[in-house]
Motif scaffolding. Structure first.
Motif, PDB file in Angstrom:
ATOM      1  N   PHE A 148       0.825  -1.202   0.000  1.00 22.04           N
ATOM      2  CA  PHE A 148       0.000   0.000   0.000  1.00 22.04           C
ATOM      3  C   PHE A 148       0.858   1.251   0.000  1.00 22.04           C
ATOM      4  CE2 PHE A 148      -3.501  -2.607   0.112  1.00 22.04           C
ATOM      5  CZ  PHE A 148      -4.677  -1.865   0.070  1.00 22.04           C
ATOM      6  N   SER A 149       0.822   1.933  -1.144  1.00 21.65           N
ATOM      7  CA  SER A 149       1.433   3.243  -1.281  1.00 21.65           C
ATOM      8  C   SER A 149       0.331   4.281  -1.099  1.00 21.65           C
ATOM      9  CB  SER A 149       2.117   3.369  -2.645  1.00 21.65           C
ATOM     10  OG  SER A 149       2.764   4.606  -2.782  1.00 21.65           O
ATOM     11  N   SER A 150       0.453   5.423  -1.744  1.00 24.41           N
ATOM     12  CA  SER A 150      -0.530   6.496  -1.643  1.00 24.41           C
ATOM     13  C   SER A 150      -0.234   7.511  -2.731  1.00 24.41           C
ATOM     14  CB  SER A 150      -0.440   7.179  -0.274  1.00 24.41           C
ATOM     15  OG  SER A 150      -1.121   8.418  -0.266  1.00 24.41           O
ATOM     16  N   ASP A 151      -1.277   8.238  -3.152  1.00 23.47           N
ATOM     17  CA  ASP A 151      -1.049   9.337  -4.088  1.00 23.47           C
ATOM     18  C   ASP A 151      -0.162  10.419  -3.487  1.00 23.47           C
ATOM     19  OD1 ASP A 151      -2.420   8.478  -6.399  1.00 23.47           O
ATOM     20  OD2 ASP A 151      -4.330   8.933  -5.458  1.00 23.47           O
ATOM     21  N   ALA A 152       0.086  10.336  -2.191  1.00 25.52           N
ATOM     22  CA  ALA A 152       1.033  11.250  -1.544  1.00 25.52           C
ATOM     23  C   ALA A 152       2.454  11.051  -2.065  1.00 25.52           C
ATOM     24  CB  ALA A 152       1.008  11.060  -0.027  1.00 25.52           C
ATOM     25  N   PHE A 153       2.711   9.976  -2.809  1.00 25.06           N
ATOM     26  CA  PHE A 153       4.051   9.788  -3.388  1.00 25.06           C
ATOM     27  C   PHE A 153       4.412  10.936  -4.320  1.00 25.06           C
ATOM     28  CE2 PHE A 153       1.708   7.897  -6.990  1.00 25.06           C
ATOM     29  CZ  PHE A 153       2.454   8.309  -8.083  1.00 25.06           C
ATOM     30  N   LYS A 154       3.412  11.664  -4.797  1.00 27.23           N
ATOM     31  CA  LYS A 154       3.654  12.810  -5.674  1.00 27.23           C
ATOM     32  C   LYS A 154       4.118  14.036  -4.890  1.00 27.23           C
ATOM     33  CE  LYS A 154      -0.136  11.215  -8.638  1.00 27.23           C
ATOM     34  NZ  LYS A 154      -1.454  11.556  -9.232  1.00 27.23           N
ATOM     35  N   GLY A 155       4.036  13.955  -3.552  1.00 31.92           N
ATOM     36  CA  GLY A 155       4.346  15.082  -2.686  1.00 31.92           C
ATOM     37  C   GLY A 155       3.089  15.556  -1.994  1.00 31.92           C
ATOM     38  N   SER A 156       3.166  15.785  -0.687  1.00 33.23           N
ATOM     39  CA  SER A 156       1.987  16.177   0.083  1.00 33.23           C
ATOM     40  C   SER A 156       2.393  17.134   1.194  1.00 33.23           C
ATOM     41  CB  SER A 156       1.314  14.934   0.677  1.00 33.23           C
ATOM     42  OG  SER A 156       0.164  15.276   1.414  1.00 33.23           O
ATOM     43  N   VAL A 157       1.769  18.296   1.233  1.00 33.35           N
ATOM     44  CA  VAL A 157       2.108  19.322   2.220  1.00 33.35           C
ATOM     45  C   VAL A 157       1.820  18.812   3.625  1.00 33.35           C
ATOM     46  CG1 VAL A 157       1.543  21.638   3.065  1.00 33.35           C
ATOM     47  CG2 VAL A 157       1.704  21.198   0.601  1.00 33.35           C
ATOM     48  N   GLY A 158       2.805  18.939   4.509  1.00 34.29           N
ATOM     49  CA  GLY A 158       2.659  18.509   5.895  1.00 34.29           C
ATOM     50  C   GLY A 158       2.863  17.026   6.102  1.00 34.29           C
ATOM     51  N   LYS A 182      10.930 -14.704 -11.303  1.00 34.05           N
ATOM     52  CA  LYS A 182      11.358 -16.041 -11.726  1.00 34.05           C
ATOM     53  C   LYS A 182      10.971 -17.118 -10.734  1.00 34.05           C
ATOM     54  CE  LYS A 182      16.052 -15.399  -9.873  1.00 34.05           C
ATOM     55  NZ  LYS A 182      17.488 -15.328 -10.241  1.00 34.05           N
ATOM     56  N   PHE A 183      10.547 -16.709  -9.545  1.00 38.58           N
ATOM     57  CA  PHE A 183      10.097 -17.671  -8.542  1.00 38.58           C
ATOM     58  C   PHE A 183       8.568 -17.727  -8.435  1.00 38.58           C
ATOM     59  CE2 PHE A 183      14.256 -16.088  -6.963  1.00 38.58           C
ATOM     60  CZ  PHE A 183      14.973 -17.260  -7.146  1.00 38.58           C
ATOM     61  N   GLY A 184       7.882 -17.147  -9.410  1.00 39.94           N
ATOM     62  CA  GLY A 184       6.424 -17.198  -9.391  1.00 39.94           C
ATOM     63  C   GLY A 184       5.791 -16.213  -8.431  1.00 39.94           C
ATOM     64  N   ILE A 185       6.542 -15.186  -8.035  1.00 42.41           N
ATOM     65  CA  ILE A 185       6.062 -14.197  -7.078  1.00 42.41           C
ATOM     66  C   ILE A 185       5.774 -12.890  -7.808  1.00 42.41           C
ATOM     67  CG2 ILE A 185       6.615 -12.861  -4.997  1.00 42.41           C
ATOM     68  CD1 ILE A 185       8.625 -15.151  -4.313  1.00 42.41           C
ATOM     69  N   THR A 186       4.606 -12.307  -7.564  1.00 38.61           N
ATOM     70  CA  THR A 186       4.305 -10.979  -8.090  1.00 38.61           C
ATOM     71  C   THR A 186       4.230  -9.980  -6.947  1.00 38.61           C
ATOM     72  OG1 THR A 186       1.890 -11.219  -7.956  1.00 38.61           O
ATOM     73  CG2 THR A 186       2.968 -11.966  -9.984  1.00 38.61           C
ATOM     74  N   ALA A 187       4.517  -8.730  -7.261  1.00 39.65           N
ATOM     75  CA  ALA A 187       4.400  -7.640  -6.289  1.00 39.65           C
ATOM     76  C   ALA A 187       3.814  -6.429  -6.996  1.00 39.65           C
ATOM     77  CB  ALA A 187       5.759  -7.296  -5.682  1.00 39.65           C
ATOM     78  N   ASN A 188       2.743  -5.900  -6.453  1.00 38.25           N
ATOM     79  CA  ASN A 188       2.102  -4.708  -7.005  1.00 38.25           C
ATOM     80  C   ASN A 188       1.775  -3.743  -5.880  1.00 38.25           C
ATOM     81  OD1 ASN A 188       1.610  -5.384 -10.019  1.00 38.25           O
ATOM     82  ND2 ASN A 188       0.884  -7.221  -8.961  1.00 38.25           N
ATOM     83  N   ALA A 189       1.578  -2.478  -6.230  1.00 37.96           N
ATOM     84  CA  ALA A 189       1.323  -1.449  -5.225  1.00 37.96           C
ATOM     85  C   ALA A 189       0.007  -0.743  -5.503  1.00 37.96           C
ATOM     86  CB  ALA A 189       2.471  -0.434  -5.199  1.00 37.96           C
ATOM     87  N   ILE A 190      -0.621  -0.293  -4.430  1.00 43.74           N
ATOM     88  CA  ILE A 190      -1.943   0.308  -4.476  1.00 43.74           C
ATOM     89  C   ILE A 190      -1.906   1.701  -3.860  1.00 43.74           C
ATOM     90  CG2 ILE A 190      -4.361   0.047  -3.769  1.00 43.74           C
ATOM     91  CD1 ILE A 190      -3.346  -2.193  -5.582  1.00 43.74           C
ATOM     92  N   CYS A 191      -2.548   2.656  -4.530  1.00 47.76           N
ATOM     93  CA  CYS A 191      -2.796   3.981  -3.959  1.00 47.76           C
ATOM     94  C   CYS A 191      -4.305   4.104  -3.738  1.00 47.76           C
ATOM     95  CB  CYS A 191      -2.310   5.080  -4.897  1.00 47.76           C
ATOM     96  SG  CYS A 191      -0.530   5.085  -5.180  1.00 47.76           S
ATOM     97  N   PRO A 192      -4.774   3.877  -2.513  1.00 50.01           N
ATOM     98  CA  PRO A 192      -6.220   3.879  -2.281  1.00 50.01           C
ATOM     99  C   PRO A 192      -6.741   5.254  -1.887  1.00 50.01           C
ATOM    100  CG  PRO A 192      -5.116   3.184  -0.297  1.00 50.01           C
ATOM    101  CD  PRO A 192      -4.028   3.490  -1.310  1.00 50.01           C
ATOM    102  N   ALA A 193      -8.022   5.448  -2.079  1.00 45.72           N
ATOM    103  CA  ALA A 193      -8.709   6.633  -1.558  1.00 45.72           C
ATOM    104  C   ALA A 193     -10.017   6.152  -0.932  1.00 45.72           C
ATOM    105  CB  ALA A 193      -8.985   7.642  -2.662  1.00 45.72           C
ATOM    106  N   ALA A 194     -10.117   6.283   0.382  1.00 50.72           N
ATOM    107  CA  ALA A 194     -11.303   5.802   1.083  1.00 50.72           C
ATOM    108  C   ALA A 194     -11.468   6.579   2.376  1.00 50.72           C
ATOM    109  CB  ALA A 194     -11.186   4.308   1.377  1.00 50.72           C
ATOM    110  N   ASP A 195     -12.677   6.593   2.869  1.00 47.46           N
ATOM    111  CA  ASP A 195     -12.990   7.317   4.101  1.00 47.46           C
ATOM    112  C   ASP A 195     -12.643   6.447   5.305  1.00 47.46           C
ATOM    113  OD1 ASP A 195     -13.957   9.252   2.428  1.00 47.46           O
ATOM    114  OD2 ASP A 195     -16.055   8.700   2.682  1.00 47.46           O
TER     115      ASP A 195
END
Length: 319
Positions: A148-158, A182-195
């Protein structure tokens, strides 16, 4: 059930997004370690044990779950959590790193502890959990890691501590994808927006108003922020990425919220998938994602379908 026979760890699963992910994975047949130390939004200690409530809810619905109360920022305890999954369920197939915290201050007011605490939970916590889980996944020749990442990766004040950690998680995820495909492992990242309590409090609401008044966001962006985006809208994409048939999606970054999923191209929205605001279903995502928002994306790793590659001997288990 799409995940029958799978075992999973979901960190930060006592509340909000993590809770809904744990519930859906269990509903789809996975056995789940529900991790949550029960801390406050800023990482402060409490006597709460929300993981117990989620475990009880899963078991009441006929699913399998066990609670874990440790912090992902602790290397040794992260390893023990992975071992708990392997010992209780025989393996670890799925790791969903959701656990997080916030300490918002302008950089000149931020203490070293404010910075270190956020980075340790988010970035180091993701590394800790992935590091330990991948050791087992390599031996099994299979694994799904969803960070879990976040749209804050673009930069976020404070939030320079949070933004730096979330940007780091994207780099970590892409590196895992390249190292472990090569070992059958995947990795993906998510930027969620939820209350959730991470997203919606008085300070966050006031900050959104200031951004609108200063022209830093549009009225459309402001309205969407307050459109009632429940955390349950995040879970279906996570369940989809955990599937065997999602093996061709590796090293990618997704934004997901109520009625919308999109990919990114160098930090900008690339292609989007919409519905009418209802919950996406896993079957719908199986059908639509490969033929819509994934089309045209530059592969992070070679676009070899893992199931076919394993059968043909191109991919091997760790020796």
């Amino acid at each position: 059930m799409h995940l029958k026979g799978k075992s999973a760890i979901v960190t930060g699963a006592g509340r909000g997004i993590g809770r809904d992910i744990a519930l859906l994975l269990a509903k789809e047949g996975a056995s789940v370690i529900v991790n949550d130390p029960g801390v406050g939004r800023g990482g402060e200690a409490t006597t709460e044990r929300p993981a117990d409530d989620v475990v009880a809810e899963i078991k009441a619905a006929g699913g399998k779950a066990q609670a874990n109360y440790d912090s992902v920022s602790d290397y040794q305890k992260a390893g023990a959590m992975v071992r708990q999954c392997v010992e209780d369920y025989g393996k670890i197939d799925i790791l969903v790193n959701v656990a997080g915290m916030l300490r918002e201050k302008m950089i000149w007011n931020m203490s070293e502890d404010d910075f270190d605490a956020v980075v340790n939970v988010h970035l180091k916590g993701h590394w800790n959990m992935s590091h330990h889980a991948i050791k087992y996944m390599r031996q099994a020749g299979y694994g799904r890691i969803i960070n879990f990442s976040s749209d804050a990766f673009k930069g976020s004040v404070g939030q320079c501590n949070y933004s730096a950690a979330k940007a780091g998680i994207i780099g970590l995820t892409r590196s895992i994808a390249k190292e472990c495909a090569k070992f059958g492992i995947t990795a993906n990242a998510i930027c969620p927006a939820a209350d959730t309590r991470m997203m919606m409090n008085d300070a966050v609401i006031a900050n959104q108003k200031r951004k609108l008044e200063a022209g830093l966001i549009t009225q459309e962006q402001y309205d969407r922020f307050f459109a009632g985006r429940g955390p349950e809208h995040i879970a279906p994409l996570i369940a989809y990425l955990a599937l065997d048939q999602a093996d061709i999606i590796n090293g990618h970054l997704f934004h997901v919220e109520k009625g919308r999923i999109n990919t990114y191209m160098f930090g900008d929205d690339y292609k989007s998938l919409f519905n009418d605001g209802s919950l996406f279903t896993i079957d719908e995502l199986i059908e639509r994602i490969p033929t819509t928002i994934m089309v045209g994306l530059t592969p992070v790793v070679p676009a070899v379908k893992m199931q076919d590659a394993v059968k043909s001997g191109e991919m091997k288990k760790a020796s």
